[in-house]
Design a protein around this motif. Sequence first.
Motif, short mmCIF file in Angstrom:
data_model
loop_
_atom_site.label_atom_id
_atom_site.label_comp_id
_atom_site.label_asym_id
_atom_site.label_seq_id
_atom_site.Cartn_x
_atom_site.Cartn_y
_atom_site.Cartn_z
N TYR D 175 0.76 -1.65 -0.23
CA TYR D 175 -0.07 0.15 0.23
C TYR D 175 0.78 1.18 -0.12
CZ TYR D 175 -1.71 4.07 2.37
OH TYR D 175 -2.06 5.28 2.78
N ARG D 256 -8.50 2.73 0.66
CA ARG D 256 -9.71 3.40 0.24
C ARG D 256 -9.34 5.28 -0.04
NH1 ARG D 256 -14.65 2.52 4.13
NH2 ARG D 256 -13.50 4.87 5.29
N PRO E 17 1.58 7.77 5.57
CA PRO E 17 0.29 8.51 5.37
C PRO E 17 0.01 8.60 7.23
CG PRO E 17 -0.09 5.94 5.22
CD PRO E 17 2.06 6.92 5.37
N HIS E 87 -10.43 7.42 13.66
CA HIS E 87 -9.36 6.59 13.38
C HIS E 87 -8.09 7.75 12.60
CE1 HIS E 87 -7.13 4.52 10.20
NE2 HIS E 87 -7.52 3.11 10.19
N PRO E 88 -7.15 7.89 13.07
CA PRO E 88 -6.20 8.69 11.80
C PRO E 88 -5.99 9.63 10.83
CG PRO E 88 -4.72 6.59 13.13
CD PRO E 88 -6.16 6.04 13.21
N LEU E 89 -6.48 8.28 9.89
CA LEU E 89 -7.45 8.97 8.12
C LEU E 89 -7.88 10.08 8.64
CD1 LEU E 89 -6.21 5.98 6.39
CD2 LEU E 89 -5.28 7.87 5.85
N GLU E 92 -5.61 12.96 9.22
CA GLU E 92 -4.95 13.93 8.58
C GLU E 92 -6.32 14.30 6.94
OE1 GLU E 92 -2.42 11.92 5.27
OE2 GLU E 92 -4.34 11.30 5.65
N ARG E 100 -12.35 16.19 -1.76
CA ARG E 100 -13.18 16.11 -2.29
C ARG E 100 -14.65 15.59 -1.52
NH1 ARG E 100 -14.62 11.62 -4.82
NH2 ARG E 100 -15.43 12.34 -6.74
N LYS E 102 -16.93 13.38 0.65
CA LYS E 102 -16.81 12.35 0.29
C LYS E 102 -17.56 11.50 1.63
CE LYS E 102 -12.96 11.31 2.39
NZ LYS E 102 -10.93 10.23 2.29
N ASP E 104 -17.15 8.01 4.58
CA ASP E 104 -15.95 6.96 5.12
C ASP E 104 -17.06 6.88 5.62
OD1 ASP E 104 -14.64 7.75 2.49
OD2 ASP E 104 -12.43 7.99 4.10
N ASP E 105 -17.34 5.25 6.31
CA ASP E 105 -17.94 4.84 6.93
C ASP E 105 -16.82 3.64 7.84
OD1 ASP E 105 -19.34 3.75 9.38
OD2 ASP E 105 -20.72 2.83 7.47
N TYR E 106 -16.20 4.41 8.91
CA TYR E 106 -15.72 3.63 10.24
C TYR E 106 -16.31 2.37 10.98
CZ TYR E 106 -12.33 6.78 8.35
OH TYR E 106 -11.04 7.15 7.17
N TYR E 172 -30.83 13.65 13.00
CA TYR E 172 -31.87 14.74 12.57
C TYR E 172 -30.63 15.75 12.14
CZ TYR E 172 -35.57 17.35 11.82
OH TYR E 172 -36.38 18.71 10.91
N TYR E 175 -28.58 15.48 9.23
CA TYR E 175 -29.90 15.65 8.79
C TYR E 175 -29.24 17.78 8.68
CZ TYR E 175 -33.07 17.74 6.50
OH TYR E 175 -34.89 17.79 5.83
N PRO E 231 -20.42 14.98 -6.56
CA PRO E 231 -20.02 13.85 -4.63
C PRO E 231 -21.00 13.89 -3.33
CG PRO E 231 -18.09 15.09 -5.34
CD PRO E 231 -19.37 15.54 -6.30
#
Lengths: 355, 355, 355, 355, 355
Positions: D175, D256, E17, E87-89, E92, E100, E102, E104-106, E172, E175, E231
């Motif tokens: 990766y 991802r 990363p 999460h570190p990502l 970051e 972008r 997006k 992400d489901d962690y 809600y 949303y 997106p």
Amino acid sequence: MRHPHLKQRFPSLGEPPGSLLPEGNPPPALSRISLIEYDAAQCRETVFDSLQQGLEYQPQLPMLWLNVYGLTDPALLQAIGQRFRLHPLVLEDILNSRQRPKLDDYGDYLFIATRVYRYQGDNQYLRPDQVYLVIGSNFVLSFQSQPLGVFGMLRERLVQGRGQLRQLGADYLAYSMLDAIIDDYFGVIDDFNARVEQLDKLVLASRDRFVLARIQRLKQDAMRLRRSLVPLREVLNVLTRGEHAQFQHGTMLYLRDAFDHTLHLIESLESAREVISGLLELYMSAQSNRLNVQMRVLTVITIIFMPLTLIAGIYGMNFDNMPELHWHYGYYAIIGLMLLIAVVLGLLFWRRRWL
Amino acid sequence: MRHPHLKQRFPSLGEPPGSLLPEGNPPPALSRISLIEYDAAQCRETVFDSLQQGLEYQPQLPMLWLNVYGLTDPALLQAIGQRFRLHPLVLEDILNSRQRPKLDDYGDYLFIATRVYRYQGDNQYLRPDQVYLVIGSNFVLSFQSQPLGVFGMLRERLVQGRGQLRQLGADYLAYSMLDAIIDDYFGVIDDFNARVEQLDKLVLASRDRFVLARIQRLKQDAMRLRRSLVPLREVLNVLTRGEHAQFQHGTMLYLRDAFDHTLHLIESLESAREVISGLLELYMSAQSNRLNVQMRVLTVITIIFMPLTLIAGIYGMNFDNMPELHWHYGYYAIIGLMLLIAVVLGLLFWRRRWL
Amino acid sequence: MRHPHLKQRFPSLGEPPGSLLPEGNPPPALSRISLIEYDAAQCRETVFDSLQQGLEYQPQLPMLWLNVYGLTDPALLQAIGQRFRLHPLVLEDILNSRQRPKLDDYGDYLFIATRVYRYQGDNQYLRPDQVYLVIGSNFVLSFQSQPLGVFGMLRERLVQGRGQLRQLGADYLAYSMLDAIIDDYFGVIDDFNARVEQLDKLVLASRDRFVLARIQRLKQDAMRLRRSLVPLREVLNVLTRGEHAQFQHGTMLYLRDAFDHTLHLIESLESAREVISGLLELYMSAQSNRLNVQMRVLTVITIIFMPLTLIAGIYGMNFDNMPELHWHYGYYAIIGLMLLIAVVLGLLFWRRRWL
Amino acid sequence: MRHPHLKQRFPSLGEPPGSLLPEGNPPPALSRISLIEYDAAQCRETVFDSLQQGLEYQPQLPMLWLNVYGLTDPALLQAIGQRFRLHPLVLEDILNSRQRPKLDDYGDYLFIATRVYRYQGDNQYLRPDQVYLVIGSNFVLSFQSQPLGVFGMLRERLVQGRGQLRQLGADYLAYSMLDAIIDDYFGVIDDFNARVEQLDKLVLASRDRFVLARIQRLKQDAMRLRRSLVPLREVLNVLTRGEHAQFQHGTMLYLRDAFDHTLHLIESLESAREVISGLLELYMSAQSNRLNVQMRVLTVITIIFMPLTLIAGIYGMNFDNMPELHWHYGYYAIIGLMLLIAVVLGLLFWRRRWL
Amino acid sequence: MRHPHLKQRFPSLGEPPGSLLPEGNPPPALSRISLIEYDAAQCRETVFDSLQQGLEYQPQLPMLWLNVYGLTDPALLQAIGQRFRLHPLVLEDILNSRQRPKLDDYGDYLFIATRVYRYQGDNQYLRPDQVYLVIGSNFVLSFQSQPLGVFGMLRERLVQGRGQLRQLGADYLAYSMLDAIIDDYFGVIDDFNARVEQLDKLVLASRDRFVLARIQRLKQDAMRLRRSLVPLREVLNVLTRGEHAQFQHGTMLYLRDAFDHTLHLIESLESAREVISGLLELYMSAQSNRLNVQMRVLTVITIIFMPLTLIAGIYGMNFDNMPELHWHYGYYAIIGLMLLIAVVLGLLFWRRRWL
């Protein structure tokens, strides 16, 4: 050139979703609510003058078509919403005058937003109008801003008992309304095509710059119509899949037919768009052609007159010793020479088709 | 330039769907109904002069092909519809002269709408004609507005017993009809390609503005043909999936072959469209090239003559003290100088390829 | 400019599908049939001079490669078809010289139609040639119109026993043939790219109108190559899915590799198309640039000479009272003034980069 | 303008697939092989000078990263292939210097082909370089033609034990390599964008024809970068689906993330392409604008001087009876008239903004 | 014209990363963290001045909204990350100012990146701002670089207890935040449309070259907005599929409504893009029209004056024998002839509409 469709009023920033504020075009003078009740045997129409009157009314026949137009009164809408147990988002959508055509399934009922168009009088703008349908198992609610327009013939057929409209259920009524909307598009696209043909004749004849602006406007009209028809096609496509309990199996064939008609309309628009882009090319080429002709004329005239002017200039010089000047027929000879040159050059250009 | 395909007659607004009103092109003088009965061993053709005669007739052989053309009489169609138990929407579609190619599965039978084209005589318009097929388990009904055209050879093969047409069932007959329609497209696209090639030769030679209008028309013809072929391809694609009981497994290979042919035709059209758009570019460039040439000539001529005219002008001035005027050979010297300038400039332009 | 690919011969109208009539390009002088039999240990090649000879021959080794070229004799093809039990549609497809690349699965065998191209000699046309493969469990039939061309090296490798060709089965031979066809495309696209680069150099240098015609032709060549490669990619894509019993699992990796090569070729063509459309823009811009230069020169020259001519004209007027005319140095002063004006204007234009 | 990417060397015609012939760019002076072994605690790097030395070496630590660059020696590659049990097609792909980015799953290991780019020195060409990865359960092989470039920082992090590189397995190393390649693209696209901005400033200022050629080149660079990034995105997309045993679940989140970066890069390229096509339009319009200005100047000058020259011509005529000529102030009056005409015309043009 | 969006700062090459380095726009003066706790009954807001203060704080109410802006301090973010177990990502991504849109489901929480835009003051640049949301089961974290902008009204509604915001859960609230972001787009696209309309009026009137540059900029603005909205639509599309535990079924209808709004926005942008490309065509055509007019004027003037100048030249010749010169009215006759020619030519051009 103005682009009326760019001016859109959007929900005001930060308001809670579902709050009922009227938006969009100025309201017509008066809202009007009419209720048509029917079964296979009979049909009764009631027009309500006040909200109170409507709330007290108890319908007698199993099938209901409530037709509302010019609705800008949130309280009225709220009352209807409570009576038919509509979700606040449905009410918000109905008040919002700029809704994409779409189908929302709320379980007990379907909400369908559509849009129709009209070319208005002398000014050439395509005016949109929203039409909303709420389809339950034994009722259909329809909302629009102008009186009965699209559904006029349908109401007549229902009242007079023509066709099988009364025999079949609310789903067939709903289908008939979608069909009436699609028929309406056939009309407006006919109008649109007439405009395209009319412009077609102007492109080569005229030189005015507004031809281009009109081509641009027609192109945008085509886009707007397309943008309303494509989601309408999707609505019908979803309905024909038969996953909605409101529509019975027997109505599927009719929905599929309506779906085919939207395909046909969209193709007709594609066709018109190609014609329009052909017009654009013709216009551009006609412009460049005209430049070509002008330059050709300029070139020919310049080439013919320049040598003649030079000759005249030469014999206007003041040299002491210019024998030709003293010949008796010198003047006539030179005029003859000039004519000869002009004729020869003229023939030359004529043969090369520059003239 | 007129766009005949923009003039389409649509169902009149608000009519109940399924009502039978003849639409579209003016009817031919007479409807004609012919029935071909056949089995593997024999084949019999009967032509009916009146509706009554047809309704009383009882076919003797198991396979039936009923071929109807020029049908504009709703009563007649209603009778046929009752005899073969067709859905009202099928009858409505058949009367509507502008139907997209499509396949509708009504369970007992399939309804296929297709369209063929013909370039007519001297005027260059591509005339469409609708062809409708109803395919049952042991019968095929075909409807078209012109006498036998597309199916002429097929009828002959059936009557004369050539090929395996009689041995195989109604599905093979139906396939053969689709194949005949596709063959017809090969013919019209041949015609179309011939027009493209013919125009190709004109583009560089001619200067007239109608070349552009003809390019535009061919582009639109290509679009129309494509718009009929693409849904026809889809019809065949659906049929080759083998989900319709009317078509047996053995016929699948043939349908796949017909499907391949539609792919081929569509690619051929794509090819032609690219050639046409190349023609457009060539035309535009030829126009701009011509302008270039004219301007070059104008520039060269102007540059050569301007200095000469100036010189002549200078020696036409009336100053008292201009010594050159009194030299004996002054005039000749100046004429020589002019020639020299003209020759030098001419050579210069010739070397820079401006002449 | 002619478009040879527009002239396509199509199945004649109304003929029963599956009837065997030779079509397309004129036949080569002689058909030739050669049979290569092999197993892991040995390999034998037999060339047949007559149909009879072939029908009587009994192969000794388990693997067969029958290579036929220049085949235009329906009787011969019929005989081969009976020997290998081919469907009539396969035979019809082989005789038809314009078949889209495709893969048909007939159960016992696969039929693959492909097309290769060749730039021919001096004339610049891209000549297509059809190559057909029939792949059974232990035989491969190949049909093409020109002698061995594409498969020459493959035959040599098989006869000389190089590589693992003999060890692996008919499917590896079939793969190797597809690979040879793809390699052939690498060659022709190399040729094509060479032409594009060659044209690239011409675009700015030359002024002739044929540059544009050549750009158009290259664009069409790119389209034709693409239209053959895309369905070939699809054929390989289908094969790599591994649903065809004729191809064993071990060959899948090789087929995937061949599939990657077709992707590479298609991208290379895309690349070339973009270069070509860039050429078109360069050409158009060069044309317009040239016009710009000419007009600049014309403008500069006109602006410089017009005032000078006017001055000369003024002093050529015949007024009685023009004091300058009688000054002794008037003439020289005016000539000096003219030079001054010319130099100043010249400098001005030079500084504005108009010269 | 040359198109270096059109010159591609392809597998020679008819060679058996899998035969190892070096292809593509000229080889660097020397191949270099280095092996990094590591586990969570330690890391050891060995550089091999000869093939023999490498074959005898036995690694001590569980994780291996074999980094090869400048590899053009088929024998060497063959040896590596045998040691790690690679399929011949993998070896062939590695030797082929023009491989589309792709992912091949060979069961025991994954083969990933990618490409990186570099703008080189003064000449403006985008030079591609292939990078190949083979990812096994406890080893990663990397092949590239230039020394360590892309993986330099990664090697340092591994050797110095920074980050969690040593703790996580071979999949995290793989990766990280893909991430390094993507980072490299960020760099080259930065460079690319700088060139676009630089050109942007030139378009309106300059008149030279090479601006267009440079616009075309940038457009092609954008295409090439895109054509490498899109399949790279697909590779990452496939990897994130988590169907490959080599990559553990924990690494998925990172993949991802890398996938998101490729999306970002591709969008950035799209953005740049739109800017470039805007540049093209600006350039074309600037050209046409310049023509407009020149023609306006020419027209204005011609219109001003023509009447003046005519007047001068008229009073240069030699009629006996021209009273004006004998007026004492005739000359001055005419000069005044000329000035008046010039001033009036000048003002007129100034008001119409032609000057 | 500068393209600010081309200048993007990317992760530095080769960094591991997940390492936290602040990137992108210069930081605002101060980070600000505010925490809003609420349940159905009450709501409390706390603003933290220091990291320490925040770490020690224990919230009292079940629902949390932590709103952070101007965050460029990695240590601070690290602390927040530990508190909410991010999460570190995610961290970051939040530090990276060019992400972008997006989703992400962690697992325990969703991370949503979005972007909003603002037209800034006098300079016409569209300034982007990143907005990040982390949505857990009972908390929402929001990160942006500018103080509260987008969420201002939402905070007020929450604090004042308007609407059903407090009654419903964190989903809600989330949303409502997405809805606020979409409302923000309605605002900026309104602005954008106003600019398009404003430019529309300039195109035909003005001649300056900057119109084109402004058209180009608007085109790029449309692209950038679109690239953020598409997106975002996908994010909402994924959320409405209802696969994320964080969002309850009741909120789905609202998400679908928000999804419809993004569709509406994207269509509105498409519409604007078509208007803009129409503007480009109008501009180009206006340019070419102006050239046409100029050339027409030049041609007409040249054609009228050339013959007159020639006549004047002829009678300026010095031949001894030119009888006209000695006629008493010769001069007047010639002047009359000149006027006649001018008038006749003028009428001719006027009738051909060249004047």
